[in-house]
Design an enzyme around this catalytic site. Structure first.
Site, short mmCIF file in Angstrom:
data_model
loop_
_atom_site.label_atom_id
_atom_site.label_comp_id
_atom_site.label_asym_id
_atom_site.label_seq_id
_atom_site.Cartn_x
_atom_site.Cartn_y
_atom_site.Cartn_z
N ARG A 181 -12.53 16.39 15.72
CA ARG A 181 -13.37 16.97 14.66
C ARG A 181 -14.74 16.29 14.60
O ARG A 181 -15.76 16.96 14.46
CB ARG A 181 -12.66 16.86 13.31
CG ARG A 181 -11.52 17.85 13.12
CD ARG A 181 -10.82 17.64 11.79
NE ARG A 181 -9.81 18.68 11.54
CZ ARG A 181 -8.98 18.66 10.52
NH1 ARG A 181 -9.00 17.65 9.65
NH2 ARG A 181 -8.11 19.65 10.36
N GLU A 206 -0.39 4.04 9.83
CA GLU A 206 -1.85 4.04 9.59
C GLU A 206 -2.50 5.31 10.13
O GLU A 206 -3.67 5.32 10.53
CB GLU A 206 -2.52 2.79 10.23
CG GLU A 206 -1.90 1.46 9.86
CD GLU A 206 -2.23 1.01 8.45
OE1 GLU A 206 -2.45 1.88 7.60
OE2 GLU A 206 -2.24 -0.21 8.21
N TYR A 223 0.87 -1.18 0.00
CA TYR A 223 0.00 0.00 0.00
C TYR A 223 0.90 1.23 0.00
O TYR A 223 1.76 1.37 0.88
CB TYR A 223 -0.87 -0.05 1.25
CG TYR A 223 -1.75 1.15 1.53
CD1 TYR A 223 -3.03 1.23 0.98
CD2 TYR A 223 -1.34 2.16 2.38
CE1 TYR A 223 -3.86 2.30 1.27
CE2 TYR A 223 -2.16 3.24 2.67
CZ TYR A 223 -3.41 3.31 2.11
OH TYR A 223 -4.23 4.37 2.40
N GLY A 242 3.36 12.97 5.06
CA GLY A 242 3.04 11.84 5.92
C GLY A 242 1.63 12.00 6.45
O GLY A 242 0.66 11.53 5.87
N ILE A 254 7.58 2.03 2.55
CA ILE A 254 6.62 1.07 1.99
C ILE A 254 6.98 -0.35 2.42
O ILE A 254 8.03 -0.88 2.04
CB ILE A 254 6.57 1.18 0.46
CG1 ILE A 254 6.22 2.61 0.04
CG2 ILE A 254 5.57 0.18 -0.10
CD1 ILE A 254 4.95 3.17 0.65
N ARG A 312 10.48 -15.51 39.66
CA ARG A 312 11.61 -14.67 40.07
C ARG A 312 11.49 -14.29 41.55
O ARG A 312 10.44 -13.80 41.99
CB ARG A 312 11.62 -13.40 39.21
CG ARG A 312 12.67 -12.37 39.60
CD ARG A 312 14.07 -12.80 39.25
NE ARG A 312 15.02 -11.69 39.36
CZ ARG A 312 16.32 -11.82 39.30
NH1 ARG A 312 16.87 -13.02 39.11
NH2 ARG A 312 17.11 -10.77 39.40
N GLU A 353 -1.54 11.21 16.95
CA GLU A 353 -1.91 12.63 17.00
C GLU A 353 -2.99 12.92 15.95
O GLU A 353 -3.95 13.66 16.22
CB GLU A 353 -0.68 13.51 16.76
CG GLU A 353 0.31 13.52 17.92
CD GLU A 353 1.13 12.24 18.04
OE1 GLU A 353 1.65 11.96 19.14
OE2 GLU A 353 1.25 11.51 17.03
#
Length: 379
Positions: free
Chosen positions: A374, A362, A122, A130, A156, A266, A366
């Protein structure tokens, strides 16, 4: 932890888990250390139906739901995040051909993709675009029955090895409405690849730049109409974000289980680590975060299956929350293991390295917050 799963879904989950245990887990560390792309193992995964999980049955896929896919990727990633993530990308690319391709395109490309005889990549991100994907610069100029491509794509997965590249290009005006999607085949004159990137994680799959220099691609290889490309790219990402979140979830589950076992074994100051309340509380938070992440992810997948009008919102929420939680759980597991967590023999450090990129690709987390704000505020 999810009692509402059907018996069929549990069967998918169990089959993927068994495949992960037998075909991925024994080799994952070597693939990571030596940067081996396990193509023969990918073909075995395809034989299990994992190459076209939500590609329609009439196109040679399994025709399963997005929730089914999440269950499968979670199970696969419990053994090898990097290889599972590549399988996710291949599924996304194949689904885009199945969903937006013509009958001829589906017949031409999908049979080999469903067997992973051909691999798919893709191509959206560019060196200069970006998060601002709609500003992409790779241009395709119509020349009779061909488009002539010039530009490059960055980071890619499968670059140089994949046979099929789903490429977002600019065919028109600036902004999202000027973007179209083309299927570019390996071996096309003018298509080339950069060096294999050295990465922090995801080492069982190659990552390169993909460059187009007067690369002539038939108009017959366009998915959808001119100007549909950004819509096609974003629709693919809704499911891709859930799949990547599922890979984080699988890694976090393994790291938590390893930590539980380690804490019982442990001993320090004359008693097992599991007897120290501070560490008990840490594990409690890890388990709670894992449970919350799983519930959110499964719900978002169901929303996408139901074509909920807010599916993009729920996918962004799940991607942000689950990948953040997944990295945090893996990182806490490393801390619980102390110095042993930092050495490759205990494999937790591999999970930490592999899941870190899930907060970036993807759509960065942020950008997920931007989408969520939005949609929530109605902007």
């Amino acid at each position: 932890m999810m009692p509402l799963l059907s018996s069929e879904q549990r069967a998918f989950q169990d089959a993927a888990r068994q495949f992960a245990e037998s075909e991925l887990e024994p080799f994952a560390s070597e693939w990571d250390e030596k940067s081996i792309f396990p193509i023969e193992t990918l073909k075995k995964a395809a034989a299990m139906g994992f190459a076209g999980i939500y590609v329609r049955e009439e196109s040679g896929g399994c025709g399963l739901s997005r929730l089914d896919a999440v269950l499968i990727f979670e199970a696969l990633a419990s053994a090898c995040v990097s290889t599972s993530a590549y399988i996710s990308i291949h599924n996304m690319a194949s689904w885009m051909i199945d969903t937006y391709g013509t009958m001829g395109q589906r017949a031409r490309f999908l049979p080999s993709l469903m067997m992973m005889e051909h691999l798919a990549s893709y191509c959206l991100t560019e060196p200069s675009s970006g998060s601002d994907a709609a500003s992409l610069k790779t241009r395709a100029v119509r020349d009779g029955d061909f488009y002539v491509l010039n530009g490059s794509k960055a980071f890619i997965s499968g670059g140089g090895v994949s046979d099929i590249y789903i490429v977002m290009v600019r065919t028109g005006e600036e902004g999202p409405k000027g973007i179209s999607t083309l299927i570019v085949e390996k071996g096309t004159p003018g298509l080339s690849f950069g060096k294999k990137e050295k990465k922090m994680g995801w080492n069982s799959q190659p990552t390169t730049t993909v460059t187009f220099e007067d690369c002539r691609v038939p108009v017959a290889n366009r998915l959808g109409n001119e100007g549909d490309g950004f819509k096609i790219a974003m629709s693919g990402l809704d499911g891709g974000r859930l799949n990547i979140a599922a890979c984080s979830l699988g890694a976090a589950t393994t790291c938590l289980n390893l930590s539980k076992n380690y804490m019982h074994e442990r001993q320090q100051f004359g008693k097992p680590l599991s007897d120290f309340q501070a560490l008990q509380f840490k594990v409690a938070d890890m388990a709670t975060d894992l449970y919350a992440a799983r519930l959110m992810l499964y719900d978002a997948a169901q929303k996408l299956d139901q074509k909920d009008s807010n599916a993009t919102l729920y996918s962004a929420m799940a991607k942000r929350f689950v990948t953040d939680a997944g990295f945090r759980i893996c990182n806490e597991a490393l801390q619980l293991h102390g110095g042993y967590g930092y050495i490759s023999e205990y494999k937790i450090e591999r999970f930490v390295r592999d899941v870190r990129v899930h907060q970036i690709l993807e759509g960065t987390n942020e950008i997920m917050r931007l989408i969520i704000s939005r949609k929530t505020l109605g902007a």
